[in-house]
Each structure stands twice: as C-alpha cells, then as structure tokens.
Design a protein around this motif. Structure first.
Motif, PDB file in Angstrom:
ATOM      1  N   PHE A   1       0.823  -1.200   0.000  1.00  0.00           N
ATOM      2  CA  PHE A   1       0.000   0.000   0.000  1.00  0.00           C
ATOM      3  C   PHE A   1       0.864   1.260   0.000  1.00  0.00           C
ATOM      4  O   PHE A   1       1.991   1.267   0.490  1.00  0.00           O
ATOM      5  CB  PHE A   1      -0.896   0.027   1.241  1.00  0.00           C
ATOM      6  CG  PHE A   1      -1.785  -1.176   1.392  1.00  0.00           C
ATOM      7  CD1 PHE A   1      -2.659  -1.548   0.377  1.00  0.00           C
ATOM      8  CD2 PHE A   1      -1.749  -1.937   2.548  1.00  0.00           C
ATOM      9  CE1 PHE A   1      -3.483  -2.657   0.517  1.00  0.00           C
ATOM     10  CE2 PHE A   1      -2.567  -3.044   2.700  1.00  0.00           C
ATOM     11  CZ  PHE A   1      -3.435  -3.407   1.687  1.00  0.00           C
TER      12      PHE A   1
ATOM     13  N   LEU B   1      -6.403  -1.093   5.471  1.00  0.00           N
ATOM     14  CA  LEU B   1      -7.509  -2.046   5.436  1.00  0.00           C
ATOM     15  C   LEU B   1      -8.765  -1.486   6.084  1.00  0.00           C
ATOM     16  O   LEU B   1      -9.882  -1.823   5.679  1.00  0.00           O
ATOM     17  CB  LEU B   1      -7.091  -3.361   6.098  1.00  0.00           C
ATOM     18  CG  LEU B   1      -6.125  -4.203   5.258  1.00  0.00           C
ATOM     19  CD1 LEU B   1      -5.494  -5.306   6.102  1.00  0.00           C
ATOM     20  CD2 LEU B   1      -6.837  -4.795   4.039  1.00  0.00           C
TER      21      LEU B   1
ATOM     22  N   ILE C   1     -10.196   0.733   3.365  1.00  0.00           N
ATOM     23  CA  ILE C   1     -10.763  -0.095   2.298  1.00  0.00           C
ATOM     24  C   ILE C   1     -12.127  -0.621   2.720  1.00  0.00           C
ATOM     25  O   ILE C   1     -13.094  -0.595   1.942  1.00  0.00           O
ATOM     26  CB  ILE C   1      -9.792  -1.235   1.958  1.00  0.00           C
ATOM     27  CG1 ILE C   1      -8.572  -0.669   1.206  1.00  0.00           C
ATOM     28  CG2 ILE C   1     -10.471  -2.316   1.119  1.00  0.00           C
ATOM     29  CD1 ILE C   1      -7.420  -1.635   1.089  1.00  0.00           C
TER      30      ILE C   1
ATOM     31  N   THR D   1     -14.007  -3.944  -3.698  1.00  0.00           N
ATOM     32  CA  THR D   1     -12.757  -4.177  -2.969  1.00  0.00           C
ATOM     33  C   THR D   1     -11.551  -4.018  -3.888  1.00  0.00           C
ATOM     34  O   THR D   1     -10.544  -3.404  -3.516  1.00  0.00           O
ATOM     35  CB  THR D   1     -12.762  -5.576  -2.347  1.00  0.00           C
ATOM     36  OG1 THR D   1     -13.871  -5.686  -1.441  1.00  0.00           O
ATOM     37  CG2 THR D   1     -11.478  -5.840  -1.591  1.00  0.00           C
TER      38      THR D   1
ATOM     39  N   LEU E   1      -8.495  -1.418  -3.285  1.00  0.00           N
ATOM     40  CA  LEU E   1      -7.105  -1.863  -3.193  1.00  0.00           C
ATOM     41  C   LEU E   1      -6.225  -1.106  -4.187  1.00  0.00           C
ATOM     42  O   LEU E   1      -5.104  -0.679  -3.859  1.00  0.00           O
ATOM     43  CB  LEU E   1      -7.018  -3.360  -3.466  1.00  0.00           C
ATOM     44  CG  LEU E   1      -7.571  -4.297  -2.392  1.00  0.00           C
ATOM     45  CD1 LEU E   1      -7.731  -5.696  -2.948  1.00  0.00           C
ATOM     46  CD2 LEU E   1      -6.656  -4.314  -1.163  1.00  0.00           C
TER      47      LEU E   1
ATOM     48  N   SER F   1      -2.769   1.392  -3.916  1.00  0.00           N
ATOM     49  CA  SER F   1      -1.511   0.907  -4.476  1.00  0.00           C
ATOM     50  C   SER F   1      -1.215   1.617  -5.793  1.00  0.00           C
ATOM     51  O   SER F   1      -0.472   2.605  -5.825  1.00  0.00           O
ATOM     52  CB  SER F   1      -1.544  -0.614  -4.641  1.00  0.00           C
ATOM     53  OG  SER F   1      -2.699  -1.038  -5.354  1.00  0.00           O
TER      54      SER F   1
END
Length: 551
Positions: free
Chosen positions: A61, A447, A450, A475, A479, A483
């Motif tokens: 991340f 997380l 997210i 999801t 993510l 990233s």
C-alpha cells in the motif's frame, strides 16, 4: 539465475487487469523477476521460500496524504485520542500533568471534536485539571484547539483581541471573552509558535516510530503532506542513519499565504538536497496548500452559507487570485500542487487555480492533487478528469459516525450532506483517485479505509446497506486506490503499484484474499508481512495465522 525469494502457497493478486491472479511470485535483487509457473521454476538451493499459508500477496500500500512527523510526536503527549467524554479528557490531562510536573506545556493530540456541543470547548474545564501551566489539546482534524486560561494568557488572547486573518477565537455567549476554543491556523499558529520545539533527535525518533507503524500496516510509500524547512533534516537523518526507514516518502513543502513569494525561493534547493541525500528513498515533488478548513469547525469554504451560521461561508485561506498565482508559480518550478480542499467552495477555488497554472505554463505531466474533496459541487465533478487532477481521498471518513451526525450534517443540511465523499461518482467521470489516511487525523491502517470505502458503514455495521450506498466501490477498486493510485500520484507507476516482472518488490502478505473476504471483515484482516524492494520490513514468516471470515 535463481530467485532470492519465492512466494507460494496462496493467491497472488497482481493488481494487473490482464492477469489479476497468479499462484506464485519470485524476487531477485529487490525486483519481481517472475510470476506464476516461471516463479516456481526460479527456486534454487538458496532461495527463501515464503509460504503464504492460504493467504494473499498483493502490491504494498501507499498513503497519499499523511503527517508522519506530526503523528509520531503526537504519540508522546497526553493520550486523549480514545477519550469518550469531556470529563474523561479532563481526568487524563490531570493525571498526565501530575506524572510530568516538570513539563512546562501540557499538550495532547487527536481528541474528538464532537465531545462538546457544537464543538465549543471551555477553558475553565481544563483549568479544573491544570491552572498553573498552559494546556493545548488539538482535535483529531488538527484545525481546532482546546486550551486552558493560562494558554490564552500566554498567547495574549483577550476580549479586545481581533480575530486573526484565517482564524477564529471562539467567544463566550453574549461576550467577547475567549471561550477556550481556537479554530484554524490563523488563530492556532501564534499559540503553537510558543510551544518548545522538540529536538531534532526527538523528531527523528518520532518519525522512525511512525514509519514502523506504517510498515506493519503494509505501507511502503508515504506522501508527507506538511513539510516545514526543519523537517527536511529530520527525514534525511532518519533515512540515512542507523537502520534507515522501512518506507519511501515524498516530501510536500507547505506553503502558507504569508510571504509565500519569499518562501518558494528555497524550494528548488531543498528539493535537490533531499533527493541527493537519499536517492531511491526520498523525493520532494510536491508543494502543499490549504485552500480552506474543515466542515465540522465551520471553516471549510462553501459556495452557499452554512445552515447553522447564515452569515458564514467558512474561511478561505487564500483569495482565489492569490491561490492561482501561487499554484502557477510552484507549477512553473516543476512541483506538483497538492491542495487541501474540503468545502465545495474550496474545491472550486483549487480547481480554478490548477486550471490557471495549466493555462499559464502549458502542457506537461503535472498530476496536481486535491486532497480530501469532501464536498464537490456537481458542476465540478467532471473537472477533475478534464484537468488531470488526482483526487486524494480519505476513505475512512466516508461513514456516518458521530462527527458526521453531531457536527457536519447539522452545518450543511441534507442536500449537501448527500454529496460527500463522492468516490464512485469521481470514478464514473473518469477521475484518477488515490487513497490516504491523513494520520494522525484518523487511522493509518489501509484495510480500515478499504472496508469503509466498500461498505460505507461504521465499524459497527451501520447503517444497513451503507451511507450514501451509490458511492460504494468494489474491494478491487479500493485496493488499487491504495496501491496503483498512490504510485501514479508519486510519478512511479512504472516502478510499483502492480506485481509485474521488472517492478520493485514492494509487497504485502495478508492472512486471507481480500477480494474474497466478507466486506465487513476487511478491517480485521491481519497483515502478516511487508517487503520494501524485497527487504522484509514487517513480520517474521512464522506462527499460526488467524484469518478473517470469507464468503
């Protein structure tokens, strides 16, 4: 040639839409050298084999908007972040002050602004705990401070003090006497300037502690969104001495309206010094602006007045003309504008400034950033994509928590309340998004963000179906925002953010496949390992691994 590391025994989520899932990944000299069957074939007698144990390997991340030095220092003061009431804050302040009798200034960081009605905190409440030393506590959004009477005396705020430009001294009802609540940097900075500056060594230690926490959360790159001149040396020391740092970082030089033309004269030299001191670890691409404040304090700049304060459109830290001139100037020096804008008025002013810079300086790959973008007017949604603006969003904020119900929604009303954190809408208009935490404002754990972006729910699972459910995202999309989205913001999308041969081995090992995890359980997934260019920065690779529930 054999690989240094091979990951197998779980799912490899590459983030690459062409080949999203592989069964293995190999690393050589800090870069990905193979995926899939070729990775398995790269094992040799000295290859380290990492058993994913049924979990998932993903691109590590990033965090596209964070304050690691400030957050690390905040861990050292009065622990008020978890307090659930004014009374609890006062008790914690009293106990801490008794345990630290030689500390001249009692400071704390991160308490919740909804603990007092309308976010109005009284100095006399703190006086009951500490009256002979100044007390300065900052809310979790860092745009408001609660202080005691001694702090007001030290800074010289009295009934006859005029509100400073860009700030508010909240008054007692029916009088001009300062209440004990200060809002925005115009009012905060004269007080904060009186606090003893932490030593260089203390700041380096605070940065190291913060960086370790980020590595444990699976993060390998940060955008420091508030870098003052002395922070350059803090980052350089931390990155080049001792064990170094477990994260890369881009430093965003802060630019405030006062004397900004003089301030920018040192930016190019500072950039060169930072990048030459720690090549491959530190860059200095960005310049940070504050277009406005925050809705909960009534200081975010709005196009229409606040519902609970009809005379006020908030506080714009720059005039539109000055912001456009300053953004154009730093853009001409090759910097990436990174603009805090929360209200729809602040967002429009930021977009206008970016448009003015592009018009004046011509076409280039500038990737300007508007951070937070809490409230966007419908007419401005398509402008993000049209101007190539990256929306750096804090997904953990997209929930109907007490901050929202007690302070934000009453101040802007239902129509504007329904236009907050329009993540899915920005994507539909073709905008680039990247995620960040704004820690220490809220949690640094990706997380958790997210999970909120996918469910639009509080940790308790409310409301059923999510708050503004039309703005939920998948999801996989969330993510990617943490990233590939951050890699694009960093101008490094060819280096990291996906798992492809030739890219840096910036990796995170999760206890279960997040794409197959029940959305409500995403926040509880364990981060079992983090690697920065193939070097493990978190985890041991041993022990039984608890897993979150899967579909």
């Amino acid at each position: 040639m054999h690989a240094d590391i091979v990951f197998t025994g779980g799912v490899v989520r590459t983030g690459d839409p062409d080949v999203p899932v592989r069964e293995a990944l190999a690393v050589l000299d800090g870069r990905i050298c193979a995926v899939g069957a070729e990775a398995l074939a790269a094992r040799g007698p000295r290859t380290e084999v990492v058993d994913l144990a049924g979990g998932a390997l993903l691109p590590a991340f990033g965090d596209g908007h964070v304050h690691p030095v400030l957050g690390g220092l905040g861990l050292r003061g009065v622990p008020v972040r978890e307090c659930a009431s004014v009374q609890e804050v006062v008790a914690v302040v009293r106990r801490w002050a008794e345990e630290h009798p030689d500390v001249e200034w009692v400071t704390g960081d991160g308490f919740n602004p909804w603990l007092a009605a309308e976010g109005r905190f009284d100095a006399r409440w703190l006086d009951a705990a500490v009256s002979d030393r100044p007390v300065v506590l900052r809310t979790m959004d860092h745009h408001t401070a609660w202080v005691n009477s001694e702090a007001l005396r030290r800074v010289g705020y009295r009934a006859d003090t005029v509100d400073p430009v860009g700030g508010e001294i909240v008054r007692r009802p029916g009088t001009r006497e300062p209440l004990g609540t200060l809002r925005e940097f115009g009012a905060l900075n004269p007080l904060l300037d009186l606090l003893p500056a932490p030593s260089h060594e203390t700041q380096v230690a605070a940065l190291r502690e913060a960086a370790g926490r980020f590595a444990a959360a699976g993060v390998t790159w940060l955008q420091d969104a508030w870098v003052e001149p002395h922070h350059n040396d803090v980052w350089i020391t931390a990155a080049t001495t001792g064990p170094g740092l477990p994260v890369r970082a881009d430093l965003g030089f802060v630019l405030l309206p006062d004397n900004w033309r003089q301030r920018i004269t040192r930016f190019v030299a500072d950039r060169e010094r930072v990048e030459s001191a720690a090549p491959g670890m530190l860059t200095a691409h960005a310049v940070k602006f504050f277009a406005d404040g925050v809705v909960e304090a009534g200081t975010a700049a709005l196009l229409e007045p606040y519902t609970d304060c009809p005379h006020s459109h908030g506080i714009a830290n720059w005039t539109p003309a000055d912001l456009a001139e300053a953004v154009t100037a730093v853009d001409a020096l090759g910097f990436q504008p990174h603009i805090h804008a929360i209200g729809d008025g602040g967002v429009r002013t930021a977009l206008d400034a970016i448009e003015a810079a592009a018009r004046a300086n011509g076409v280039r790959d500038r990737r300007p950033v508007i951070a937070h973008a809490e409230l966007i007017d419908l007419d401005d949604l398509p402008r993000f994509a049209e101007l190539g603006v990256i929306a750096n969003l804090q997904p953990l904020w997209a929930q109907c928590d007490p901050l929202m119900t007690e302070l934000i929604l009453p101040r802007i009303g239902p129509e504007r309340g329904s236009r907050q954190y329009q993540i899915a809408s920005l994507l539909r208009y073709g905008a680039r998004i990247a995620f960040g935490s704004d820690w220490p404002v809220t949690s640094y754990e990706p997380l958790r963000g997210i999970a909120t972006a996918v469910t639009r729910q509080t940790p308790e699972g409310t409301p059923e179906g999510g708050w503004l459910p039309e703005e939920r995202i998948t999801t996989a999309t969330a993510l990617a925002a943490y990233s590939a989205g951050c890699a694009h913001q960093a101008f490094e999308e060819k280096e990291w953010g996906l798992l492809r041969p030739g890219m840096r081995a910036d990796l995170v090992h999760l206890a279960a496949d997040p794409v197959e995890t029940v959305p409500g359980d995403l926040a509880h997934l364990s981060v079992l390992g983090t690697w920065l260019a193939g070097r493990r920065t978190h985890g041991t690779g041993t022990a039984d691994r608890p897993r979150a529930g899967s579909r």
